[in-house]
Write a protein that holds these residues in place. Structure first.
Motif, PDB file in Angstrom:
ATOM      1  N   MET A 259       0.851  -1.195   0.000  1.00 48.32           N
ATOM      2  CA  MET A 259       0.000   0.000   0.000  1.00 48.32           C
ATOM      3  C   MET A 259       0.885   1.242   0.000  1.00 48.32           C
ATOM      4  O   MET A 259       1.845   1.327   0.759  1.00 48.32           O
TER       5      MET A 259
ATOM      6  N   TYR B  83      -1.388   6.917   0.580  1.00 50.44           N
ATOM      7  CA  TYR B  83      -2.741   6.526   0.197  1.00 50.44           C
ATOM      8  C   TYR B  83      -3.768   7.412   0.915  1.00 50.44           C
ATOM      9  O   TYR B  83      -3.733   7.543   2.148  1.00 50.44           O
TER      10      TYR B  83
ATOM     11  N   SER C 237     -11.048  -0.932  -0.333  1.00 49.12           N
ATOM     12  CA  SER C 237      -9.953  -0.234   0.351  1.00 49.12           C
ATOM     13  C   SER C 237      -9.502  -1.010   1.579  1.00 49.12           C
ATOM     14  O   SER C 237      -8.295  -1.187   1.814  1.00 49.12           O
ATOM     15  N   TRP C 238     -10.458  -1.457   2.397  1.00 48.44           N
ATOM     16  CA  TRP C 238     -10.103  -2.153   3.632  1.00 48.44           C
ATOM     17  C   TRP C 238      -9.358  -3.459   3.349  1.00 48.44           C
ATOM     18  O   TRP C 238      -8.393  -3.792   4.042  1.00 48.44           O
TER      19      TRP C 238
ATOM     20  N   MET D  76      -5.853  -2.620   2.394  1.00 47.83           N
ATOM     21  CA  MET D  76      -5.095  -2.155   3.557  1.00 47.83           C
ATOM     22  C   MET D  76      -4.779  -3.298   4.507  1.00 47.83           C
ATOM     23  O   MET D  76      -3.668  -3.386   5.043  1.00 47.83           O
TER      24      MET D  76
ATOM     25  N   ALA E  99      -7.581  -1.873  10.536  1.00 48.84           N
ATOM     26  CA  ALA E  99      -7.123  -1.060   9.408  1.00 48.84           C
ATOM     27  C   ALA E  99      -8.075   0.111   9.164  1.00 48.84           C
ATOM     28  O   ALA E  99      -7.669   1.149   8.615  1.00 48.84           O
TER      29      ALA E  99
ATOM     30  N   TYR F 183      -7.542   4.073   7.916  1.00 51.40           N
ATOM     31  CA  TYR F 183      -8.365   4.616   6.831  1.00 51.40           C
ATOM     32  C   TYR F 183      -8.994   5.935   7.269  1.00 51.40           C
ATOM     33  O   TYR F 183      -8.922   6.955   6.568  1.00 51.40           O
TER      34      TYR F 183
END
Length: 471
Positions: free
Chosen positions: A1, A5, A97-98, A101, A408, A412
């Protein structure tokens, strides 16, 4: 990642760098205290990701995946493959996204997840799990989690919390949060049986409102003794007003006798208990969390086949703002209003909720919840609060998850928050010194202030002091 980000620019990076390593204080989640205590090593990433995460189940079901690969008995590798195929086409969904991550943060895997890479990623994760003996506690510690408040029923024995409290080998504080949904769901066909079990757990026959009140107090005392600082409720119905004890007693007696309860009678019972519970929380200095506007188990076929919490819920209508105001004003006039966090699953209520909360001391809007827990949803909640209320009282991110990899989501959130605050700094509408302090308060300080005294955790005091010295 990528390191930057979701970080818009150097200003956002400076703010993010100041909070990225702060410990996590997770004041609302659905993790199992039993799983944390037993600390069994996970068998594979499929189990870790798909064993109880109804966010992922819902997405797979919407993509047409057979139930055998969701809640069924298919092999974990096969389930993981199906999820990989689905997530590859889910751009814009926070699960994309999760997932990215979590693979990067916990396993050091930055390969894009899709049907072609699923086996490669599954095998690499499997090797990492075996070599590092990944278990719930190791994942919690890897994420730098300092405090966890689970979600627990008033009738629970709290035995696993008691064992965790006595276990000095684990530094993370794990406490229960009082969740009285089953006490409030008076129309449930199992309500009378639940009340009997609740009474038996406390050695009291609950055959009157007087005894119900007594046992609720006993249960709250037990939660308090386990270090609890939070309550929570997430039922669909919000009462139109606060009712008297006498009115509620009649309804409660009917329910104990298995008589049908009308919608009006339900409103009476819940309206009274909301009032009573708030007063009890105030006595114990509990934070009251209200989760509003959820519609539960809307797919009756799915509910009958798989049960609750499997992905069959959705956004409900906005709660009547006038009813919410009546409730808050009534308990406030009676000096029963505890510190309160209010969440709405329907984003149409964001601005109204922020102004309602701003009308009462120690009442704040909660983080973007569930279907709103994505970049735009998080930004919308924060902008509404910042523009119409006091952003400095925001309690920040919570996990609200059954997955031990979900921490995570805090990173975020911190990235999104940092970029939002950076906008104001770059527009010369906010100073960097204040921006750093605001980010700290939202990501750590506000929750730390709530839990510090209750958990007597000197490590929390050390983090607060360290941050103050550096920023």
């Amino acid at each position: 990642m990528k390191e930057n980000y979701l970080i818009k620019n150097e200003t956002a990076k400076e703010i993010y760098d100041s909070v990225k390593n702060l410990p996590i204080l997770d004041y609302h989640c659905h993790l199992s205290a039993k799983d944390i205590y037993e600390d069994k090593v996970f068998s594979n990433i499929g189990e870790m990701w798909l064993g109880g995460d109804h966010y992922k189940w819902r997405l797979m079901r919407q993509a047409g995946v057979d139930e055998e690969y969701i809640t069924g008995n298919a092999d974990w590798r096969d389930k993981f493959r199906k999820y990989a195929e689905v997530i590859a086409l889910s751009g814009g969904n926070p699960l994309y996204s999760w997932s990215k991550m979590e693979l990067s943060m916990y396993f050091g895997i930055d390969t894009p997840l899709n049907g072609n890479t699923a086996d490669e990623i599954f095998d690499a994760a499997q090797k990492y799990i075996e070599e590092n003996q990944l278990s719930p506690r190791k994942l919690i510690q890897k994420a730098n989690v300092q405090y966890i408040a689970t979600t627990d029923d008033p009738a629970d024995s709290l035995e696993w919390h008691q064992k965790l409290k006595q276990d000095k080998s684990f530094s993370t504080v794990v406490v229960p949060a009082f969740r009285p949904d089953n006490l409030l769901n008076i129309q449930s066909p199992d309500f009378a049986d639940y009340i009997k079990r609740f009474g038996d757990r406390n050695g009291v026959l609950i055959n009157s409102m007087k005894n119900l009140r007594m046992v609720i107090r006993m249960s709250i005392d037990d939660f308090y003794d386990m270090g609890s600082s939070f309550s929570d409720v997430g039922i669909e119905h919000f009462p139109t007003r606060v009712y008297s004890r006498e009115e509620a007693s009649d309804v409660f007696f009917k329910a104990l006798n298995h008589e049908p309860i009308s919608e009006q009678e339900k409103d009476v019972y819940i309206g009274y208990l909301f009032n009573f519970l708030a007063g009890e929380y105030k006595k114990k200095n509990f934070t009251m969390q209200l989760h509003l506007s959820a519609a539960r188990n809307v797919n009756s076929v799915l509910f009958n086949e798989c049960g609750r919490d499997v992905g069959g819920d959705c956004m409900g209508n906005s709660v009547d703002g006038a009813a919410l105001l009546r409730y808050l004003d009534t308990i406030n006039r009676k000096d029963k209003l505890p510190h309160t966090i209010i969440y709405s699953l329907n984003p149409q209520m964001n601005a109204q909720l922020a102004t309602i909360c701003g009308s009462f001391r120690n009442v704040v809007p909660g983080a973007a919840w569930w279907f709103c827990d994505h970049k735009r949803g998080i930004e919308d909640v924060m902008r509404s609060m910042a523009e119409t209320s006091y952003f400095g009282s925001f309690m920040g991110m919570l996990t609200d998850s059954r997955s031990f990899l979900s921490y995570a989501r805090h990173d975020y959130f911190r990235r999104i928050l940092s970029s939002l605050i950076a906008e104001w700094v770059d527009e010369e509408d906010f100073e960097m010194e204040n921006a750093l302090q605001l980010a700290y308060k939202i990501c750590y300080g506000n929750v730390a202030d709530l839990v510090e005294e209750r958990v007597k955790n000197h490590n929390i005091r050390r983090i607060i002091k360290l941050y103050q010295e550096n920023y």
